[in-house]
Design a protein around this motif. Structure first.
Motif, mmCIF file in Angstrom:
data_model
loop_
_atom_site.group_PDB
_atom_site.id
_atom_site.type_symbol
_atom_site.label_atom_id
_atom_site.label_comp_id
_atom_site.label_asym_id
_atom_site.label_seq_id
_atom_site.Cartn_x
_atom_site.Cartn_y
_atom_site.Cartn_z
ATOM 1 N N GLY A 1 4.062 -7.289 -5.306
ATOM 2 C CA GLY A 1 3.079 -6.465 -4.905
ATOM 3 C C GLY A 1 2.014 -7.241 -4.085
ATOM 4 O O GLY A 1 1.902 -8.574 -4.157
ATOM 5 N N ARG A 2 1.140 -6.927 -3.053
ATOM 6 C CA ARG A 2 0.117 -7.455 -2.325
ATOM 7 C C ARG A 2 -1.016 -6.783 -2.308
ATOM 8 O O ARG A 2 -1.194 -5.570 -2.378
ATOM 9 N N VAL A 3 -2.066 -7.376 -1.709
ATOM 10 C CA VAL A 3 -3.346 -6.858 -1.594
ATOM 11 C C VAL A 3 -3.530 -6.143 -0.237
ATOM 12 O O VAL A 3 -3.186 -6.867 0.909
ATOM 13 N N VAL A 4 -3.632 -4.858 0.015
ATOM 14 C CA VAL A 4 -3.779 -4.269 1.453
ATOM 15 C C VAL A 4 -5.415 -4.274 1.622
ATOM 16 O O VAL A 4 -6.221 -4.254 0.886
ATOM 17 N N ARG B 1 -6.519 0.553 4.661
ATOM 18 C CA ARG B 1 -5.209 0.887 4.195
ATOM 19 C C ARG B 1 -5.243 1.505 2.843
ATOM 20 O O ARG B 1 -4.497 2.402 2.581
ATOM 21 N N LEU C 1 -3.863 4.946 1.588
ATOM 22 C CA LEU C 1 -2.506 5.090 0.525
ATOM 23 C C LEU C 1 -3.252 6.164 -0.429
ATOM 24 O O LEU C 1 -2.297 6.869 -1.188
ATOM 25 N N PRO D 1 -4.000 -3.283 -6.933
ATOM 26 C CA PRO D 1 -5.119 -3.859 -6.092
ATOM 27 C C PRO D 1 -6.018 -2.989 -5.431
ATOM 28 O O PRO D 1 -7.099 -3.532 -4.951
ATOM 29 N N VAL D 2 -5.868 -1.677 -5.536
ATOM 30 C CA VAL D 2 -6.902 -0.861 -4.818
ATOM 31 C C VAL D 2 -8.162 -0.739 -5.995
ATOM 32 O O VAL D 2 -8.005 -0.810 -7.025
ATOM 33 N N PRO E 1 -8.378 -8.066 -7.162
ATOM 34 C CA PRO E 1 -7.171 -7.306 -6.460
ATOM 35 C C PRO E 1 -5.974 -8.246 -6.348
ATOM 36 O O PRO E 1 -4.850 -7.818 -6.519
ATOM 37 N N ARG F 1 -4.404 -8.236 -9.570
ATOM 38 C CA ARG F 1 -3.793 -7.018 -10.110
ATOM 39 C C ARG F 1 -2.467 -6.598 -9.286
ATOM 40 O O ARG F 1 -1.562 -5.994 -9.691
ATOM 41 N N ALA F 2 -2.395 -7.444 -7.965
ATOM 42 C CA ALA F 2 -1.305 -7.267 -7.309
ATOM 43 C C ALA F 2 -0.019 -7.536 -7.977
ATOM 44 O O ALA F 2 1.256 -7.274 -7.688
ATOM 45 N N PHE G 1 0.534 -1.066 -3.987
ATOM 46 C CA PHE G 1 0.680 -2.435 -3.933
ATOM 47 C C PHE G 1 1.168 -2.933 -2.487
ATOM 48 O O PHE G 1 1.744 -4.022 -2.537
ATOM 49 N N ASN H 1 5.918 -3.170 -9.111
ATOM 50 C CA ASN H 1 5.918 -4.380 -7.974
ATOM 51 C C ASN H 1 6.110 -5.515 -8.420
ATOM 52 O O ASN H 1 5.895 -6.762 -8.123
#
Lengths: 268, 304
Positions: A8-11, A15, A19, A111-112, B70, B73-74, B102, B149
């Motif tokens: 996972g990554r931060v957007v 964005r 989502l 991440p949201v 964030p 949490r990712a 994610f 994720n």
């Protein structure tokens, strides 16, 4: 299992909000037929009953700018419908996100952030209003409700009016911890009177001067004035600007309050 | 993976977590054990970076949750105490929609959802709505969702509370697999068998503090004896017997219908009790469990 996958990554913020809209859209694709009555049929019934039925008894005069009642009421009906729909989407569905379904807790575990979630909710309301507005404008076109291409702009005006109403109501929903009885009160004593007395069906000059300020502080009156302005004309630039600023102010104040309360409820 | 020093969480005047030190290493399964209200969930929410700490130090995956929430949490998976699935979406849609938050591509979440449904034995229900699924299926879906994720650290808050035995064993089985793949697990539970099954190391929390820390066997060795002899009596008839047996064990506990003797050898203690004329309705020699540790450390009375 660990499929050599990108983790996972931060957007970015926009964005992330988008989502959330995408998530709602997934739901909407399954359930859009269940929304047809409120977004499609109900405004149409109002247009037919008020614009054509009741309107046949109304003489074009100074109040209607010399136009038929159908032309007079069609743009305002869209703004009023948008305001009602926006409030509806911002009450129980938002409370459910916190309290019943708790999907807001699920989203903010990703991440949201809570602010991006709120942005997504507002964007989603805007999109729903936009879609419903387009349907309304096309149907009303078949009834000859529009004089000119301003009808295309009135969709944007109605959407803006609705979103301005949605923001403070989301703040209210974020501070609601019971089963939402206050939403019923809100509909009965704020939204319904606002719909009836904000110049939707008749000019607010008919309201006694001592009470007219109630219309002036109603976002819907500003929306109605703008909606008529873009379709029927006769609205000066300065008043138009004033209405836009008022709606923007309601949206900003409501949005900031909602943001505060979303964080207070989700990040504890 | 997680490093907490003097971690505190207050809600108004109420201090839920009162200065705890926790150190979770990569690849281990770490447990928070404690009665309701011990501060387990508050601690988990701070680690999950959705609840700011009131005081103390905390780093998760080497980052500060206050500033890098964030980003942390990712890389986390979170299984909350209460399922918060989208009940009007299908099993597949729940996984796909969640994965998108994610920043994962559509094609990736589609593939991942298929893998995870296989893993959680939900493939047959893939396109069914979530609402009518059984509690065990929803739980498995929540766990599957938390893996979308490929998290380095998985937080499970009471993963099997409310499930029937079959469903619990299935969930445990899946968690073992994850552990064997190197995923770090942090579990809260008030089930002793769950903690013994899953955790390499655990802390017992009580009243917002850590009452003890160690592996399950260490804790049993330190806070209980090797065996426990249970002497059962008709309710009320155990009291006069206590004086006859209390020197036979390291520690004696009197319950309404029985006496528990904590001792190295239950059989030996039983023989001596018989020799002294003690005639219980029934007797049982068993190994000490974490439950004995737990009850010793947090008391038998109901904590509300």
């Amino acid at each position: 299992m660990t499929s050599a996958a990108p983790a996972g990554r931060v957007v970015g913020s926009w964005r992330a909000a988008w989502l959330r809209v995408e998530g709602h859209w997934t739901w909407y694709r399954r359930y859009w037929t269940s929304t047809l009555y409120s977004t499609g049929l109900q405004p149409l019934l109002f247009l037919v009953a008020m614009g054509i039925g009741f309107g046949s008894q109304v003489q074009p005069g100074a109040a209607t700018g010399g136009l038929s009642y159908l032309h007079y009421v069609a743009p305002a009906l869209l703004a009023a419908t948008a305001a009602q729909g926006a409030v509806g989407e911002s009450t129980f569905p938002v409370l459910s996100g916190f309290k019943w379904q708790k999907d807001y807790l699920a989203v903010t575990a990703t991440p949201v952030t809570a602010g991006q979630l709120l942005g997504g909710q507002l964007l989603w309301v805007a999109l729903r209003l936009l879609l419903a507005g387009i349907v309304y404008v096309l149907v009303a076109l078949a009834f000859g409700a529009w004089l000119n291409a301003g009808a295309a702009v009135v969709v944007l005006v109605a959407t803006a009016t609705g979103v301005a109403c949605a923001a403070p109501v989301m703040a209210l929903a974020a501070t609601t911890y019971d089963e939402g009885a206050r939403f019923i009160t809100l509909f009965r004593f704020v939204v319904m009177p606002m719909t009836l007395f904000s110049g939707t069906f008749f000019p607010i000059t008919q309201i006694p001067g001592a009470l007219r300020w109630l219309a002036w502080i109603s976002p819907l009156w500003h929306g109605n004035e703008l909606a008529r302005g873009v379709t029927l004309g006769g609205l000066g630039v300065l008043p138009a600007l004033g209405h836009v600023v008022f709606l923007l102010a309601v949206f900003t104040a409501g949005g900031l309050a909602a943001r505060h309360y979303f964080y207070r409820r989700l990040v504890v | 993976m997680v490093e907490a020093k003097a971690l505190v969480k207050r809600f108004g005047d109420f201090e839920a977590v009162r200065g705890i030190d926790v150190h979770v290493r990569r690849g281990e399964a770490f447990g928070f054990l404690g009665p309701n209200g011990a501060g387990k969930s508050s601690t988990m929410r701070m680690i999950a970076s959705v609840s700011p700490r009131t005081d103390g130090e905390l780093t998760v995956l080497g980052l500060d949750p206050d500033r890098e929430g964030p980003r942390i949490r990712a890389r986390l998976g979170v299984v909350p105490q209460q399922d918060n699935l989208d009940s009007e979406l299908t099993v597949r849609q729940n996984l796909q929609v969640y994965g998108r938050y994610f920043g994962l591509s559509r094609s990736h979440v589609r593939r991942r959802a298929a893998e995870l449904m296989e893993f959680a034995q939900l493939t047959e229900r893939a396109d069914d709505e979530v609402e009518p699924l059984s509690g065990g299926m929803k739980r498995r879906l929540t766990i599957a969702r938390s893996l979308v994720n490929d998290p380095e650290l998985l937080l499970l808050d009471e993963p099997t509370t409310g499930l029937d035995p079959q469903a619990r064993h299935l969930v445990w089985d899946r968690l073992f697999r994850l552990k064997s793949q190197g995923v770090t697990l942090i579990v809260t539970t008030h089930y002793m068998d769950e903690a013994e099954q899953l955790c390499d190391r655990l802390v017992v929390m009580d009243g917002g503090r850590i009452a003890a820390e160690g592996s399950p066997t260490e804790l049993i060795r330190r806070f209980a004896t090797r065996e426990v002899l249970e002497l059962r009596f008709a309710p009320g008839e155990q009291e006069p017997v206590v004086g006859l047996v209390d020197d036979l064990a390291d520690r004696v506990e009197v319950l309404p219908d029985r006496i528990l003797l904590y001792t190295g050898s239950g059989e030996a203690a039983l023989e001596r009790a018989h020799a002294r004329g003690v005639r219980p309705v029934s007797s049982l020699v068993r190994r000490s469990t974490l439950e004995d540790v737990f009850l010793r450390l947090t008391g038998r009375s109901l904590v509300e």
